[in-house]
Each structure stands twice: as C-alpha cells, then as structure tokens.
Design an enzyme around this catalytic site. Structure first.
Site, PDB file in Angstrom:
ATOM      1  N   HIS A 208       0.813  -1.227   0.000  1.00 38.57           N
ATOM      2  CA  HIS A 208       0.000   0.000   0.000  1.00 38.57           C
ATOM      3  C   HIS A 208       0.847   1.280   0.000  1.00 38.57           C
ATOM      4  O   HIS A 208       0.314   2.366  -0.073  1.00 38.57           O
ATOM      5  CB  HIS A 208      -0.946   0.022   1.196  1.00 38.57           C
ATOM      6  CG  HIS A 208      -0.249   0.264   2.506  1.00 38.57           C
ATOM      7  ND1 HIS A 208       0.383  -0.737   3.200  1.00 38.57           N
ATOM      8  CD2 HIS A 208      -0.067   1.393   3.226  1.00 38.57           C
ATOM      9  CE1 HIS A 208       0.909  -0.238   4.289  1.00 38.57           C
ATOM     10  NE2 HIS A 208       0.668   1.053   4.347  1.00 38.57           N
TER      11      HIS A 208
HETATM   12  C1  UD1 Z   1      -1.976   5.187   6.351  1.00 39.63           C
HETATM   13  C2  UD1 Z   1      -0.647   5.623   6.990  1.00 39.63           C
HETATM   14  C3  UD1 Z   1       0.394   4.528   6.798  1.00 39.63           C
HETATM   15  C4  UD1 Z   1      -0.106   3.189   7.286  1.00 39.63           C
HETATM   16  C5  UD1 Z   1      -1.420   2.878   6.586  1.00 39.63           C
HETATM   17  C6  UD1 Z   1      -1.977   1.552   7.043  1.00 39.63           C
HETATM   18  C7  UD1 Z   1      -0.135   8.027   6.957  1.00 39.63           C
HETATM   19  C8  UD1 Z   1       0.705   9.062   6.314  1.00 39.63           C
HETATM   20  N1  UD1 Z   1      -0.112   6.812   6.366  1.00 39.63           N
HETATM   21  O1  UD1 Z   1      -1.735   5.112   4.947  1.00 39.63           O
HETATM   22  O2  UD1 Z   1       1.538   4.873   7.531  1.00 39.63           O
HETATM   23  O3  UD1 Z   1       0.845   2.197   6.986  1.00 39.63           O
HETATM   24  O4  UD1 Z   1      -2.345   3.929   6.883  1.00 39.63           O
HETATM   25  O5  UD1 Z   1      -3.159   1.242   6.412  1.00 39.63           O
HETATM   26  O6  UD1 Z   1      -0.787   8.308   7.931  1.00 39.63           O
HETATM   27  N2  UD1 Z   1      -9.222   4.834   2.305  1.00 39.63           N
HETATM   28  C9  UD1 Z   1     -10.449   4.236   2.233  1.00 39.63           C
HETATM   29  N3  UD1 Z   1     -10.998   3.770   3.394  1.00 39.63           N
HETATM   30  C10 UD1 Z   1     -10.372   3.869   4.595  1.00 39.63           C
HETATM   31  C11 UD1 Z   1      -9.113   4.487   4.635  1.00 39.63           C
HETATM   32  C12 UD1 Z   1      -8.548   4.967   3.479  1.00 39.63           C
HETATM   33  O7  UD1 Z   1     -11.063   4.118   1.185  1.00 39.63           O
HETATM   34  O8  UD1 Z   1     -10.924   3.414   5.604  1.00 39.63           O
HETATM   35  C13 UD1 Z   1      -8.617   5.357   1.060  1.00 39.63           C
HETATM   36  C14 UD1 Z   1      -8.670   6.868   1.042  1.00 39.63           C
HETATM   37  O9  UD1 Z   1      -9.596   7.301   0.138  1.00 39.63           O
HETATM   38  C15 UD1 Z   1      -7.291   7.320   0.661  1.00 39.63           C
HETATM   39  C16 UD1 Z   1      -6.436   6.075   0.677  1.00 39.63           C
HETATM   40  O10 UD1 Z   1      -7.245   4.986   1.044  1.00 39.63           O
HETATM   41  O11 UD1 Z   1      -7.266   7.854  -0.644  1.00 39.63           O
HETATM   42  C17 UD1 Z   1      -5.276   6.243   1.610  1.00 39.63           C
HETATM   43  O12 UD1 Z   1      -5.693   6.462   2.984  1.00 39.63           O
HETATM   44  P1  UD1 Z   1      -4.787   7.302   4.027  1.00 39.63           P
HETATM   45  O13 UD1 Z   1      -5.315   7.166   5.387  1.00 39.63           O
HETATM   46  O14 UD1 Z   1      -4.591   8.660   3.494  1.00 39.63           O
HETATM   47  O15 UD1 Z   1      -3.369   6.629   3.967  1.00 39.63           O
HETATM   48  P2  UD1 Z   1      -2.950   5.098   3.913  1.00 39.63           P
HETATM   49  O16 UD1 Z   1      -2.375   4.858   2.571  1.00 39.63           O
HETATM   50  O17 UD1 Z   1      -4.029   4.196   4.398  1.00 39.63           O
END
Ligand code: UD1
Length: 366
Positions: A208
């Site tokens: 991811h």
């Molecule tokens: C975040 C953390 C990362 C961790 C990861 C574990 C930061 C900078 N990054 O990254 O360190 O390893 O979590 O999962 O804090 N999304 C959904 N549903 C959700 C959550 C996210 O659809 O419940 C989608 C969002 O639209 C977003 C993408 O996933 O575009 C990324 O989510 P985000 O929380 O920004 O960062 P992660 O890549 O999950």
C-alpha cells in the site's frame, strides 16, 4: 484518589493493535481510566470497526471523523478537532502510537495545550524523508514528553537526537501483546470464507506504500512479478483501499482478479489476517507492522522497500529488504528450504502494556 484520564488516540488500521493491549491494561489498573479517541483517518468497516471487534475494544468514546484527504488536510483536520476536544476535557495524559498522520497531529495539539504526551513506538527511523511516516515520527518524538521505545536501536536514535535518557523508556513491542492476547483465537481460526480451497504452502502479499502503488509502471510491474510467483505457489493478496483505487484507476483490477494463483481479497481483520500469516511460508510486504509480526512468528518476510525504520527485524529477525527485480529469486530460495531464520528480539514478549502503565505512573505526579 481520582483516576487519571488517559486518552488513547488511534486513527488508522495499524494503530488499533497498539492501543488495544494498553486499553485493557489501564482498565485493569485502579490508577487510570482509558478513553479512546478515534480520529477517523480510516473509516471503512474493514479498516477500523472489525479491528475494534476482534481486539475487544469498546466503541470509541470520541470520534473526530476527519476522513481522507491530502496530508495537510488530514493533519489539520485532526489538529483542529482534537485541540477543541482536549481544551474541554483536559486529560492527564495523551498517548499516541505509531507514525501515521493522526499520531503527529494529536501529539502537536496536546503538546501546545501542555497536556503531557507519551509516544508509544518512539524512536524508529528510516532516515528516508520521502516517506511521510518519517516526518511524522520526527515531529511526534520532538514534542512528546515520554518516549516509549520498542527496541534498543530506537532508544539510541533518540539519544543521538539529544533527547535526555530520563524521557526514554525501552518497553518492547506492544503489537506482540495483541497477538498473545488473541493467540488461542488466531490458532483456531479457519481460513477466511473464499479462501477455504487454499492449500499450504502459500504466500501472503500486502502492498500500500505510495512508492509501490502510486506509479502506474511500478504497480503494473509488481502485478507481473506476483503473477509469475503465483504460478509456482499460491498468493493471498488482501487489497488495501489505496491500492484498490490505484488498480482501478490504472485499469489493472480485472488483470489482478484473473491472475491464476493470485487470490485477491478485501482487507482482512486482525484475527483472520494473523491466522493466515502464521501459516504462510513467506510474506511479501511493504508494511511496517508486518515486518515485526513475521519476525515474532518466524515467518520469512520479503520487504519491498529500500529501507526500514525497523532494522532489528533484519538484524535479528526474518526480514529481508528486496526489490521487484529480486523478489522472485528470494521466494524461490525460501521455497527451496534455504529459509530465513531469526530470533525474537528482547521484550517482544506480550508484556509491554504492563511496562507502559508502570512508566506512565512513574512519571505522573501523585
Ligand atoms: C496510512 C498511513 C500509513 C499506514 C497505513 C496503514 C499516513 C501518512 N499513512 O496510509 O503509515 O501504513 O495507513 O493502512 O498516515 N481509504 C479508504 N478507506 C479507509 C481508509 C482509506 O477508502 O478506511 C482510502 C482513502 O480514500 C485514501 C487512501 O485509502 O485515498 C489512503 O488512505 P490514508 O489514510 O490517506 O493513507 P494510507 O495509505 O491508508
């Protein structure tokens, strides 16, 4: 005597297995009352609610509902919402865990209002500032009052940055407490529905990180490499929402689904995922936590990253850093019996939460 109010702040999936053991240990003490604050960084049931259920956590006492967004927006959202909450509640301690945006934002909000902050999993450094988590780790540690580290290298990093030894406590790895707490359930868990036909040996894949999934060429190549590996050994690939979005945007989702031997699933909750990892012959990942869990379980871990903030998993454990061009040969070596062996680092023993409670008590005014 009034019980100390301790906020446990969690926002994203890897945070929940770190607050759970501490929540249970604080609840059992007569000294404190733990209060769970969910920032809402992760909000899908599969990324959040299922973990609360598996880890036997109550619903969050406070939900900040910040959701997704750019780093600035997400950080600012937590900062503003949490500042307003702690200005009203004035907890005795704020405990933040890990290195996600929510961790840094909550630590900043609390330290500016002069609420004591403890960082659990402090001191880890990749020395790679292109990773957002490295910035989060540096900022969080700089403003925290009590730095609770998982390993001696982390304590040393903090000392080298000028943090006095009196503020650092080596407590061990809190995630291992979660594993031990649920070990019986994990060992009994059947394979998740949809994977019942899976036979050993198999590998588990999680990807991811922006460096692996945000670039079309890199993700296309990763899928090709996984396709070649899955011709030799089945792979289970629970897909993170970020990765699913990218696969869809790049038109790769159908190809992933149609790759023989590659079992695509939705994100799995804690117990089924750990049960899958424990029986895996190897894991290919870019996650931080999985590098540690595999070291604890003695499962070979091939990490698709140029560096790690968890070097002890390489020096003592079963973790190896690798690249897309080398991972196929790494898997072949593991399957041919030239496996990666290691040992469990000291204080990764399921007793970390108790050490954290003692550390908090020691530094709290009576
Ligand atoms: C975040 C953390 C990362 C961790 C990861 C574990 C930061 C900078 N990054 O990254 O360190 O390893 O979590 O999962 O804090 N999304 C959904 N549903 C959700 C959550 C996210 O659809 O419940 C989608 C969002 O639209 C977003 C993408 O996933 O575009 C990324 O989510 P985000 O929380 O920004 O960062 P992660 O890549 O999950």
């Amino acid at each position: 005597m009034r019980r100390k109010i301790i906020h446990l702040v969690a926002g994203a999936r890897p945070n929940f297995m770190k607050i759970a053991p501490l929540y249970h240990a604080l609840r059992a003490s007569l000294w404190a009352r733990p209060v769970i604050v969910h920032t809402g960084q992760h909000y899908d049931p599969q990324m959040s609610a299922t973990f609360f259920h598996d880890l036997r956590l109550p619903d969050p006492h406070h939900s900040l509902n910040v959701g997704s967004g750019s780093h600035g927006m997400q950080t600012a959202g937590v900062l503003a919402a949490y500042e307003s909450l702690i200005a009203r509640k004035r907890p005795d301690w704020v405990v933040v865990v890990g290195d996600v945006n929510s961790t840094m934002a909550a630590a900043l909000a609390a330290s500016k209002l002069r609420i004591p902050v403890a960082h659990l999993e402090a001191g880890l450094r990749s020395r790679d500032r292109t990773m957002p988590e490295e910035i989060n780790r540096l900022v969080t540690d700089a403003v925290s009052d009590l730095l609770l580290t998982p390993s001696p290298d982390a304590s040393l990093n903090l000392r080298c940055e000028g943090i006095p030894a009196s503020r650092i406590r080596l407590v061990g790895n809190i995630m291992i407490d979660s594993y031990e707490f649920l070990r019986a359930k994990i060992e009994r868990a059947p394979l998740p529905a949809g994977l019942r036909s899976l036979t050993e040996p198999y590998g588990v894949v999680t990807l991811h990180r922006p460096s692996n999934v945000d670039d079309r060429r890199v993700l296309t190549r990763a899928l090709r490499v996984l396709g070649r590996i899955s011709r030799r050994v089945p792979l289970v690939f629970p897909i993170h929402p970020r990765t699913r979005l990218r696969l869809r945007d790049f038109g790769l989702l159908a190809r992933a689904r149609d790759t023989p031997g590659l079992h695509i699933t939705t994100p799995l909750s804690y117990v089924p995922f750990m049960s899958l990892v424990r029986r895996a012959s190897f894991v290919i990942t870019d996650s931080g936590g999985i590098q540690e869990e595999t070291t604890y379980l003695g499962v070979p871990c091939l990490t698709l990253r140029e560096n790690t903030e968890r070097p002890i998993t390489v020096t003592q454990g079963t973790n190896r850093l690798t690249r897309l061009g080398a991972v196929e040969a790494d898997v072949a070596r593991v399957l041919d019996g030239r496996s990666l062996t290691g040992r469990r680092p000291r204080l990764w023993d399921g007793q970390t939460a108790g050490r954290v409670v003692r550390a908090l008590r020691e530094v709290s005014p009576a």
